[in-house]
Design an enzyme around this catalytic site. Structure first.
Site, PDB file in Angstrom:
ATOM      1  N   HIS A 155     -10.455  27.972  37.808  1.00 21.06           N
ATOM      2  CA  HIS A 155     -10.429  30.153  37.846  1.00 21.06           C
ATOM      3  C   HIS A 155     -10.273  29.914  36.114  1.00 21.06           C
ATOM      4  O   HIS A 155      -9.806  29.334  35.766  1.00 21.06           O
ATOM      5  CB  HIS A 155     -10.052  30.734  38.331  1.00 21.06           C
ATOM      6  CG  HIS A 155     -10.813  31.509  39.418  1.00 21.06           C
ATOM      7  ND1 HIS A 155     -12.170  32.347  40.082  1.00 21.06           N
ATOM      8  CD2 HIS A 155     -10.818  30.975  40.833  1.00 21.06           C
ATOM      9  CE1 HIS A 155     -12.659  32.148  40.721  1.00 21.06           C
ATOM     10  NE2 HIS A 155     -11.419  31.564  41.217  1.00 21.06           N
ATOM     11  N   ASP A 169      -9.719  35.475  35.619  1.00 22.58           N
ATOM     12  CA  ASP A 169     -10.357  35.955  37.094  1.00 22.58           C
ATOM     13  C   ASP A 169      -8.469  35.916  38.174  1.00 22.58           C
ATOM     14  O   ASP A 169      -9.144  37.225  39.289  1.00 22.58           O
ATOM     15  CB  ASP A 169     -11.005  34.909  37.571  1.00 22.58           C
ATOM     16  CG  ASP A 169     -12.569  33.832  36.848  1.00 22.58           C
ATOM     17  OD1 ASP A 169     -12.495  35.141  36.619  1.00 22.58           O
ATOM     18  OD2 ASP A 169     -12.502  32.979  36.409  1.00 22.58           O
ATOM     19  N   HIS A 173      -9.305  33.572  46.842  1.00 21.79           N
ATOM     20  CA  HIS A 173      -8.104  33.069  47.141  1.00 21.79           C
ATOM     21  C   HIS A 173      -6.879  33.488  46.185  1.00 21.79           C
ATOM     22  O   HIS A 173      -6.357  34.193  47.633  1.00 21.79           O
ATOM     23  CB  HIS A 173      -7.606  31.624  45.893  1.00 21.79           C
ATOM     24  CG  HIS A 173      -8.860  31.159  46.601  1.00 21.79           C
ATOM     25  ND1 HIS A 173      -9.927  30.896  45.639  1.00 21.79           N
ATOM     26  CD2 HIS A 173      -8.939  29.714  46.910  1.00 21.79           C
ATOM     27  CE1 HIS A 173     -10.640  29.775  46.259  1.00 21.79           C
ATOM     28  NE2 HIS A 173      -9.507  28.964  47.067  1.00 21.79           N
TER      29      HIS A 173
END
Length: 283
Positions: A237, A241, A197
């Site tokens: 996450h 991350d 993302h």
């Protein structure tokens, strides 16, 4: 004798490889004191003779570095600080949950979303829309504008993410709040490390800045921050991350640019890099 025009780390310094250079001040002039540096280079410093570089340092050099190059100085202090933290930190036991400072900061958000499934679903749907915006822009730049750099970067990034994500499969946090409308849609499995993302949003934002679409880039950056907060709040996450996702976006955008440059030189593409053949471009 060759000279360099970059900003020196110290006022009367040589580069780390032993080659002295003319210092250029901020107004583009060469200070008179630097002519001594040139003479020292001619006397054999560049050929391995003379004193080691650090033996020529003076007190004013330290003051100059602290005043002009304060950003590396701050990071140098950070190195020392975190060396102390690392060597005195109590390790997390093997059977305990990982410690994540992002989870600590977003603890209240996690409780709100856990108690409001509807709100969690709405935010997940909005995040999926944002992922669609990233994907649409990246593919658009290639198919409609003929600029494949962002698409190549995304291919590099997601392939490496898959390799790393499979190589080290982190445990799903116990407080994870999933949603059927969150991307990837359908409550399917996904790699935690690193965040696609965030990386995808960075790739799109960097391309927008290259094209001077600054307002759109700022919008994507704001949405990226908001999605990062949401991912921490839902435990989708870990903090690492997200941080690596930012770095991955920057890294693979740079690598895609180098790939374009290399292929343009190799195939003599005077009109710029393209994924279609040179004959098609000529026609």
């Amino acid at each position: 004798m060759s000279t360099e025009t970059g900003v020196p780390l110290r006022r009367r310094s040589t580069s780390l490889n032993g080659y002295h250079s003319n210092d250029v001040s901020f107004d583009g002039t060469v200070p008179l004191m630097e002519h001594n540096i040139v003479k020292k280079t001619d006397d054999g410093y560049a050929n391995g003779g003379g004193k080691a570089s650090f033996m020529t340092w003076m007190a004013r050099d330290a003051i100059y570095v602290a005043r002009v190059h304060w950003i590396p100085c701050v990071f140098a202090v950070g190195v020392l600080f975190f060396m102390g933290v690392e060597y005195t930190l109590q390790m997390i036991p093997a059977r305990s949950e990982p410690f994540d400072i992002g989870f600590v900061v977003t603890r209240s958000l996690n409780r709100v979303l856990a108690n409001s499934p509807g709100l969690n679903t709405v935010l997940a749907a909005l995040n999926t829309v944002f992922v669609g915006m990233q994907t649409t822009y990246i593919v658009w730049t290639w198919l409609m504008e003929g600029r494949p750099r962002a698409t190549i970067s995304a291919c590099f990034m997601f392939t490496c993410r898959g390799i790393l994500g499979y190589s080290t499969q982190l445990p799903l946090p116990q407080e994870f709040l999933g949603s059927g409308v969150d991307f990837p849609v359908g409550n399917v499995s996904f790699f935690l490390f690193y965040s696609g993302h965030v990386a995808g949003s960075m790739i799109a934002s960097l391309d927008m800045r290259r094209m001077q679409r600054l307002r759109l880039a700022m919008l994507f950056d704001i949405l990226n921050v908001l999605q990062s907060i949401r991912l921490l709040g839902t435990r989708g996450h870990y903090t690492i991350d997200l941080a690596v996702g930012v770095g991955a976006g920057i890294l693979f955008d740079s690598l895609a640019g180098k790939y374009e440059e290399m292929m343009s030189k190799r195939h003599n593409l005077g009109n710029g890099f393209s994924l279609i053949s040179k004959d098609s471009l000529d026609n």
